[in-house]
Design a protein around this motif. Structure first.
Motif, PDB file in Angstrom:
ATOM      1  N   ARG A 130       0.701  55.917  21.402  1.00 40.10           N
ATOM      2  CA  ARG A 130      -0.080  54.690  21.459  1.00 40.10           C
ATOM      3  C   ARG A 130      -1.121  54.682  20.345  1.00 40.10           C
ATOM      4  O   ARG A 130      -1.651  55.716  19.953  1.00 40.10           O
ATOM      5  CB  ARG A 130      -0.736  54.534  22.809  1.00 40.10           C
ATOM      6  N   LYS A 141     -18.309  52.686  21.727  1.00 40.03           N
ATOM      7  CA  LYS A 141     -18.447  53.362  23.022  1.00 40.03           C
ATOM      8  C   LYS A 141     -19.893  53.741  23.316  1.00 40.03           C
ATOM      9  O   LYS A 141     -20.696  53.885  22.412  1.00 40.03           O
ATOM     10  CB  LYS A 141     -17.608  54.634  23.038  1.00 40.03           C
ATOM     11  N   SER A 157      -9.728  51.796  36.061  1.00 35.19           N
ATOM     12  CA  SER A 157      -9.831  52.680  34.906  1.00 35.19           C
ATOM     13  C   SER A 157      -9.767  51.870  33.621  1.00 35.19           C
ATOM     14  O   SER A 157      -9.142  50.810  33.573  1.00 35.19           O
ATOM     15  CB  SER A 157      -8.670  53.684  34.942  1.00 35.19           C
ATOM     16  N   ASP A 159      -8.394  53.269  30.999  1.00 33.04           N
ATOM     17  CA  ASP A 159      -7.223  53.847  30.334  1.00 33.04           C
ATOM     18  C   ASP A 159      -6.044  52.892  30.509  1.00 33.04           C
ATOM     19  O   ASP A 159      -5.551  52.687  31.610  1.00 33.04           O
ATOM     20  CB  ASP A 159      -6.903  55.211  30.948  1.00 33.04           C
ATOM     21  N   THR A 161      -3.039  53.134  30.039  1.00 30.06           N
ATOM     22  CA  THR A 161      -1.778  53.694  30.537  1.00 30.06           C
ATOM     23  C   THR A 161      -1.830  53.943  32.043  1.00 30.06           C
ATOM     24  O   THR A 161      -0.842  54.333  32.631  1.00 30.06           O
ATOM     25  CB  THR A 161      -1.445  55.007  29.802  1.00 30.06           C
ATOM     26  N   SER A 162      -2.991  53.722  32.640  1.00 25.70           N
ATOM     27  CA  SER A 162      -3.174  53.965  34.068  1.00 25.70           C
ATOM     28  C   SER A 162      -2.639  52.793  34.895  1.00 25.70           C
ATOM     29  O   SER A 162      -2.683  51.640  34.467  1.00 25.70           O
ATOM     30  CB  SER A 162      -4.664  54.155  34.364  1.00 25.70           C
ATOM     31  N   PHE A 165      -5.433  50.159  35.562  1.00 24.36           N
ATOM     32  CA  PHE A 165      -6.093  49.678  34.345  1.00 24.36           C
ATOM     33  C   PHE A 165      -6.839  48.377  34.591  1.00 24.36           C
ATOM     34  O   PHE A 165      -6.335  47.454  35.220  1.00 24.36           O
ATOM     35  CB  PHE A 165      -5.059  49.460  33.236  1.00 24.36           C
ATOM     36  N   TYR A 170     -12.187  48.049  30.081  1.00 24.26           N
ATOM     37  CA  TYR A 170     -11.837  48.520  28.749  1.00 24.26           C
ATOM     38  C   TYR A 170     -12.647  47.773  27.677  1.00 24.26           C
ATOM     39  O   TYR A 170     -13.201  48.376  26.763  1.00 24.26           O
ATOM     40  CB  TYR A 170     -10.339  48.348  28.479  1.00 24.26           C
ATOM     41  N   ASN A 174     -15.445  49.600  25.343  1.00 24.49           N
ATOM     42  CA  ASN A 174     -15.087  49.850  23.951  1.00 24.49           C
ATOM     43  C   ASN A 174     -15.467  48.754  22.961  1.00 24.49           C
ATOM     44  O   ASN A 174     -15.574  49.004  21.771  1.00 24.49           O
ATOM     45  CB  ASN A 174     -13.585  50.092  23.835  1.00 24.49           C
TER      46      ASN A 174
END
Length: 184
Positions: A130, A141, A157, A159, A161-162, A165, A170, A174
């Motif tokens: 990824r 961050k 989360s 993440d 890929t979780s 998500f 996110y 970020n």
């Protein structure tokens, strides 16, 4: 005395089948004298000129669009040679509708993520392929404490890929300083 240019002739396409937006390489003869000589490209009745990249008089790379027909010729038109013919055809495959939990096969263009020649034997798992920054904007961050985010998004989360998500988490974690502009 100059010899008249011959019309384009498509003699090969690779791959010869795929879904809409499949990247294909077209081979043939008299496919133009340069990028500006190429004035038309259709695959299965769909105009693919906007995605065409003229490589040489014998090679063009493009993407198949949402074609009108399931199977059809590849027709190249040039200023110097006119409308061409094709000895091959392309078959448009209809993708199956799958649910979010259904298993499916996908093609990953691995060359965008790492050099396969040097990393081939390192046993890199697919999740490591990824991109580090999928949005392509600067990551900032640390602006919000992790405890506050966990309180705002319980059981979630950042993440991607979780299974849990949270896109909002996110983005806050970020890209909190990013500005999004609405285009009307």
């Amino acid at each position: 005395m100059s010899r008249a240019r011959q019309p384009p002739l498509v003699t090969g396409i690779s791959p010869n089948e795929g879904i809409s937006w499949t990247k294909v390489t077209i081979r043939g003869e008299n496919l133009g004298t340069g990028p500006t000589d190429l004035i038309g490209l259709t695959i299965c009745g769909h105009n693919c000129l906007l995605t065409a990249e003229w490589m040489s008089a014998s090679k063009i790379v493009c993407r198949v669009g949402q074609a009108k027909n399931d199977k059809g010729d590849i027709i190249v038109t040039t200023k110097s040679g006119g409308r061409g013919t094709s000895t091959v055809s392309f078959k448009l495959l209809k993708p199956e509708k799958i649910g979010i939990l259904d298993q499916s096969a996908v093609w990953v263009d691995e060359m965008n993520y790492y050099d396969m020649r040097t990393d081939r034997n390192k046993g890199i798992p697919p999740l490591s392929l990824r991109p580090a920054n999928p949005l392509g904007i600067e990551i900032d961050k640390g602006r919000f404490p992790q405890k506050d985010l966990e309180t705002l998004f319980p059981g979630m989360s950042a993440d991607f890929t979780s299974e849990n998500f949270s896109a909002a988490w996110y983005l806050i974690e970020n890209h909190s300083t990013a500005r999004f502009v609405a285009i009307i």
